[in-house]
Design a protein around this motif. Structure first.
Motif, PDB file in Angstrom:
ATOM      1  N   PHE A 214      63.147  50.621  52.066  1.00  0.00           N
ATOM      2  CA  PHE A 214      63.288  49.575  50.948  1.00  0.00           C
ATOM      3  C   PHE A 214      63.925  50.371  49.765  1.00  0.00           C
ATOM      4  CE2 PHE A 214      60.322  47.522  53.767  1.00  0.00           C
ATOM      5  CZ  PHE A 214      60.848  46.259  53.873  1.00  0.00           C
ATOM      6  N   TRP A 215      64.874  49.805  49.055  1.00  0.00           N
ATOM      7  CA  TRP A 215      65.459  50.553  47.783  1.00  0.00           C
ATOM      8  C   TRP A 215      64.580  50.062  46.767  1.00  0.00           C
ATOM      9  CZ3 TRP A 215      68.560  54.258  46.225  1.00  0.00           C
ATOM     10  CH2 TRP A 215      68.919  54.193  45.111  1.00  0.00           C
ATOM     11  N   ARG A 216      64.342  51.226  45.718  1.00  0.00           N
ATOM     12  CA  ARG A 216      63.383  50.915  44.804  1.00  0.00           C
ATOM     13  C   ARG A 216      64.485  51.140  43.474  1.00  0.00           C
ATOM     14  NH1 ARG A 216      59.927  53.411  41.088  1.00  0.00           N
ATOM     15  NH2 ARG A 216      60.557  55.482  41.544  1.00  0.00           N
ATOM     16  N   SER A 217      64.590  50.162  43.000  1.00  0.00           N
ATOM     17  CA  SER A 217      65.653  50.151  41.854  1.00  0.00           C
ATOM     18  C   SER A 217      64.911  49.819  40.536  1.00  0.00           C
ATOM     19  CB  SER A 217      66.906  49.235  42.185  1.00  0.00           C
ATOM     20  OG  SER A 217      66.246  47.768  42.373  1.00  0.00           O
ATOM     21  N   ARG A 218      63.763  49.441  40.408  1.00  0.00           N
ATOM     22  CA  ARG A 218      63.145  48.675  39.199  1.00  0.00           C
ATOM     23  C   ARG A 218      63.060  50.041  38.062  1.00  0.00           C
ATOM     24  NH1 ARG A 218      58.073  46.285  40.418  1.00  0.00           N
ATOM     25  NH2 ARG A 218      59.351  44.533  40.892  1.00  0.00           N
ATOM     26  N   THR A 219      63.675  49.576  36.981  1.00  0.00           N
ATOM     27  CA  THR A 219      63.908  50.611  36.010  1.00  0.00           C
ATOM     28  C   THR A 219      62.197  50.948  35.258  1.00  0.00           C
ATOM     29  OG1 THR A 219      64.307  49.102  34.032  1.00  0.00           O
ATOM     30  CG2 THR A 219      66.121  49.929  35.203  1.00  0.00           C
ATOM     31  N   GLY A 220      62.112  52.108  34.584  1.00  0.00           N
ATOM     32  CA  GLY A 220      60.796  52.471  33.884  1.00  0.00           C
ATOM     33  C   GLY A 220      60.545  51.134  33.014  1.00  0.00           C
ATOM     34  N   VAL A 221      61.668  50.786  32.187  1.00  0.00           N
ATOM     35  CA  VAL A 221      61.118  49.751  31.048  1.00  0.00           C
ATOM     36  C   VAL A 221      60.550  48.440  31.711  1.00  0.00           C
ATOM     37  CG1 VAL A 221      62.207  48.390  29.346  1.00  0.00           C
ATOM     38  CG2 VAL A 221      62.981  50.630  29.650  1.00  0.00           C
ATOM     39  N   VAL A 222      61.247  48.021  32.876  1.00  0.00           N
ATOM     40  CA  VAL A 222      60.631  46.827  33.404  1.00  0.00           C
ATOM     41  C   VAL A 222      59.463  46.967  34.219  1.00  0.00           C
ATOM     42  CG1 VAL A 222      61.402  45.216  35.401  1.00  0.00           C
ATOM     43  CG2 VAL A 222      63.134  45.961  33.974  1.00  0.00           C
ATOM     44  N   ALA A 223      59.319  48.164  34.826  1.00  0.00           N
ATOM     45  CA  ALA A 223      57.891  48.450  35.333  1.00  0.00           C
ATOM     46  C   ALA A 223      56.658  48.697  34.173  1.00  0.00           C
ATOM     47  CB  ALA A 223      57.978  49.740  36.053  1.00  0.00           C
ATOM     48  N   GLY A 224      57.454  49.299  33.169  1.00  0.00           N
ATOM     49  CA  GLY A 224      56.296  49.299  31.966  1.00  0.00           C
ATOM     50  C   GLY A 224      55.937  47.893  31.228  1.00  0.00           C
ATOM     51  N   LEU A 225      57.010  46.907  31.210  1.00  0.00           N
ATOM     52  CA  LEU A 225      56.640  45.689  30.617  1.00  0.00           C
ATOM     53  C   LEU A 225      55.821  44.824  31.883  1.00  0.00           C
ATOM     54  CD1 LEU A 225      60.159  44.671  29.168  1.00  0.00           C
ATOM     55  CD2 LEU A 225      57.935  45.300  27.887  1.00  0.00           C
ATOM     56  N   ARG A 226      55.889  44.896  32.766  1.00  0.00           N
ATOM     57  CA  ARG A 226      55.373  44.243  33.843  1.00  0.00           C
ATOM     58  C   ARG A 226      53.724  44.770  33.698  1.00  0.00           C
ATOM     59  NH1 ARG A 226      57.904  41.554  38.167  1.00  0.00           N
ATOM     60  NH2 ARG A 226      56.292  42.138  39.552  1.00  0.00           N
ATOM     61  N   ALA A 227      53.631  46.241  33.766  1.00  0.00           N
ATOM     62  CA  ALA A 227      52.388  46.849  33.720  1.00  0.00           C
ATOM     63  C   ALA A 227      51.483  46.376  32.403  1.00  0.00           C
ATOM     64  CB  ALA A 227      52.298  48.355  33.896  1.00  0.00           C
ATOM     65  N   LEU A 228      52.225  46.235  31.374  1.00  0.00           N
ATOM     66  CA  LEU A 228      51.583  45.808  30.289  1.00  0.00           C
ATOM     67  C   LEU A 228      51.034  44.412  30.322  1.00  0.00           C
ATOM     68  CD1 LEU A 228      53.664  47.573  27.623  1.00  0.00           C
ATOM     69  CD2 LEU A 228      51.359  48.270  28.005  1.00  0.00           C
ATOM     70  N   LEU A 229      51.842  43.601  30.714  1.00  0.00           N
ATOM     71  CA  LEU A 229      51.549  42.019  30.911  1.00  0.00           C
ATOM     72  C   LEU A 229      50.320  41.785  31.952  1.00  0.00           C
ATOM     73  CD1 LEU A 229      54.954  40.495  30.737  1.00  0.00           C
ATOM     74  CD2 LEU A 229      53.126  40.609  29.088  1.00  0.00           C
ATOM     75  N   SER A 230      50.599  42.671  33.107  1.00  0.00           N
ATOM     76  CA  SER A 230      49.448  42.452  34.104  1.00  0.00           C
ATOM     77  C   SER A 230      48.304  43.308  34.120  1.00  0.00           C
ATOM     78  CB  SER A 230      50.078  42.612  35.542  1.00  0.00           C
ATOM     79  OG  SER A 230      50.394  44.039  35.549  1.00  0.00           O
ATOM     80  N   GLY A 231      48.271  44.435  33.037  1.00  0.00           N
ATOM     81  CA  GLY A 231      47.004  45.281  32.863  1.00  0.00           C
ATOM     82  C   GLY A 231      46.829  46.165  34.039  1.00  0.00           C
ATOM     83  N   ARG A 232      48.088  46.582  34.459  1.00  0.00           N
ATOM     84  CA  ARG A 232      47.983  47.516  35.683  1.00  0.00           C
ATOM     85  C   ARG A 232      48.582  48.882  35.129  1.00  0.00           C
ATOM     86  NH1 ARG A 232      51.241  45.692  40.981  1.00  0.00           N
ATOM     87  NH2 ARG A 232      52.813  44.874  39.224  1.00  0.00           N
ATOM     88  N   PRO A 233      48.359  50.070  36.063  1.00  0.00           N
ATOM     89  CA  PRO A 233      49.099  51.158  35.717  1.00  0.00           C
ATOM     90  C   PRO A 233      50.529  51.051  35.978  1.00  0.00           C
ATOM     91  CG  PRO A 233      47.266  51.707  36.963  1.00  0.00           C
ATOM     92  CD  PRO A 233      47.420  49.870  37.164  1.00  0.00           C
TER      93      PRO A 233
END
Length: 403
Positions: free
Chosen positions: A64-83
Motif C-alpha cells: 500500500f502506498w503511504r502518501s500522508r504528509t507529516g502535517v496531515v498526520a500531525g493534525l490527525r494525531a493532535l485531534l485523536s490524542g494519538r502519537p
C-alpha cells in the motif's frame, strides 16, 4: 502448523537501508520455516514495482502506498490524542487487507515489524503475536525533546509520552517483544514493566559486504573519510553536520588533503550545504555503497543519538575498514575492540588522525573488524533465537478463545 502474517512499515526490499535490511532478513528467515504472507507500506514509487522480487519468500503480497504528509498526520494525531508516528501509518485499506488475510488463511502467527504497524493487530488476537519494536522509539523522542526548542520540545515530549503508553499496551498483548540489543530491551523493561522481552540482534551479509567481492570501485581520493546512511534521518543529519563543521577541521589541520564523503540518499538542505565546506562531498543516492566503503581510509559513525545496533558500523567492519564511532553508535555492538570509540570532538578527531597517519595500523584494525563480524554477526546466527520465540505457546490462549 499455520502460516505467518508479516506486517511491515516499509517494503523489505531491496535491503539497502537499515530497516529494510533487518526486515528482509527476518522475512527470509521466517519463510524458511513457514509460509509467509506480507502486508506492507511503500513510500518510494520504485517499491511498488518490486513486490514480485519477494515472490520466492511469500505466499500473498499486498503493498500500500503511504502518501500522508507529516502535517496531515500531525493534525490527525493532535485531534485523536494519538502519537504522530502512529497516525502517520493509519490506512483503512491496509486495515481491511489484514482482516481479509486473517479470515481467509490459516495464520497462527502475526509478526509485526516496527511499532507503527501494531495498530493493525486484532483487538483480541487469537494468533501468536511477535512484536519487533527493533528499538524504543519513545526514548528517541524523549531525547529529541531535551535538545529541541519550543514548540518542538513540547511536540517531541508529547510524542515520547504517548508512544511509551502505546508501546506498553502493545507489549501487554504480544506473546514476545523483540529488540535489537540488550540495552534497548532492558530500557524497555525498566520504562514499561513489560516481560516476555527478547533480544534479536542485527546481522550482516558478510559475503555481500566483502572487500574481495565483485562491485564497482570508485576512484581513490585518499585520504578519504566516509559516512553512510539515509540522509533525511535526523540522527544521521546531526552526525554529519557535527563531523563536517566541528571535527573535520581538526583532521584537516593534520591531514590537509583529507576528504569527507557523506554517502546516502535523500540529503536535505542542511546536508547539501555541507558540500560548500572544504573537503566535503555529498553524493546523494548511490547504486552500491560498497565502492565508497572500499575506498575509505576511515569509516566514521559520529552519531550523538543512536538506538540499537548501527548497520553502518557493521558494514564498515565487514568491509575490513577501520571504523571510528561515537559511544552512542558503538553501544550494543560486540566489536571486541576492533573499532575506535570516542565521544568528544577531540577524541574522534584524534582517532581519525591516528588511523590516517598509520595506514598499517588502520589495515590491521580493519582486518580484525572483519574477523569479528564474521564470527559474531552472521544473519543465521543472529536470527536463530527466533526459533524459540516461534515455538512459544500462545499466552492468554483461554482468554482469546473465550473472546
Amino acid at each position: 502448523m499455520g502460516d505467518i502474517l508479516f506486517l511491515a512499515h516499509r517494503v523489505p526490499y531491496p535491503p539497502d537501508r537499515g530497516d529494510k535490511i533487518r526486515g528482509f532478513h527476518l522475512l527470509k528467515y521466517l519463510a524458511a520455516k513457514k509460509r509467509v504472507h506480507l502486508i506492507a507500506f511503500a513510500d518510494d514509487p520504485a517499491d511498488l514495482r518490486r513486490k514480485d522480487a519477494l515472490k520466492r519468500y511469500t505466499g500473498n503480497r499486498s503493498i500500500f502506498w503511504r502518501s500522508r504528509t507529516g502535517v496531515v498526520a500531525g493534525l490527525r494525531a493532535l485531534l485523536s490524542g494519538r502519537p504522530v508516528s502512529v497516525a502517520a501509518f493509519d490506512n483503512p485499506a491496509l486495515r481491511q487487507s489484514v482482516e481479509t488475510m486473517l479470515a481467509r488463511h490459516a495464520i497462527d502467527t502475526i509478526f509485526v515489524f516496527s511499532g507503527q504497524m501494531a495498530q493493525y493487530l486484532p483487538a483480541r488476537p487469537r494468533q501468536r503475536v511477535v512484536m519487533d519494536f527493533v528499538d524504543m522509539d519513545s526514548a528517541k523522542f524523549a531525547a529529541y525533546s531535551k535538545t529541541s526548542r519550543w514548540p518542538m520540545s513540547w511536540l517531541h515530549g508529547r510524542e515520547a509520552r504517548l508512544l511509551r503508553q502505546f508501546e506498553k499496551s502493545v507489549a501487554a498483548r504480544a506473546d514476545a517483544s523483540l529488540f535489537v540489543s540488550e540495552a534497548e530491551a532492558q530500557l524497555f523493561r525498566e520504562q514499561t514493566g513489560a516481560d516476555r522481552v527478547h533480544v534479536i540482534e542485527n546481522g550482516i551479509d558478510t559475503e555481500f559486504y566483502d572487500p574481495a567481492a565483485s562491485f564497482r570501485r570508485i576512484e581513490a581520493m585518499e585520504p578519504l573519510i566516509v559516512f553512510t546512511g539515509q540522509m533525511d534521518y535526523r540522527p544521521n543529519i546531526e552526525a554529519v553536520c557535527w563531523f563536517a563543521e566541528a571535527i573535520l577541521p581538526h583532521v584537516r589541520l593534520v591531514h590537509p588533503d583529507a576528504r569527507f564523503a557523506i554517502v546516502g540518499r535523500a540529503p536535505g538542505d542542511a546536508v547539501k550545504v555541507l558540500a560548500k565546506l572544504p573537503g566535503v562531498t555529498v553524493t546523494g543516492a548511490v547504486s552500491d555503497v560498497r565502492g565508497w566503503l572500499a575506498a575509505a581510509s576511515v569509516v566514521v559513525a559520529p552519531l550523538k543519538l543512536a538506538r540499537g545496533i548501527q548497520n553502518k558500523v557493521l558494514e564498515g567492519m565487514a568491509m575490513a575498514r577501520p571504523v571510528v564511532a561515537s559511544g552512542a553508535a558503538a553501544e550494543g555492538i560486540d566489536h571486541g575492540g576492533a573499532i575506535r570509540v570516542g565521544s568528544s570532538v577531540a577524541e574522534i578527531a584524534d582517532a581519525v588522525n591516528d588511523l590516517l597517519a598509520h595506514p598499517d595500523r588502520a589495515a590491521e584494525l580493519g582486518a580484525a573488524a572483519r574477523r569479528q563480524v564474521i564470527a559474531r554477526y552472521g544473519w543465521e546466527a543472529r536470527l536463530a533465537p527466533l526459533d524459540e520465540v516461534l515455538g512459544l505457546p500462545l499466552r492468554r490462549a483461554e482468554r482469546r478463545t473465550a473472546a
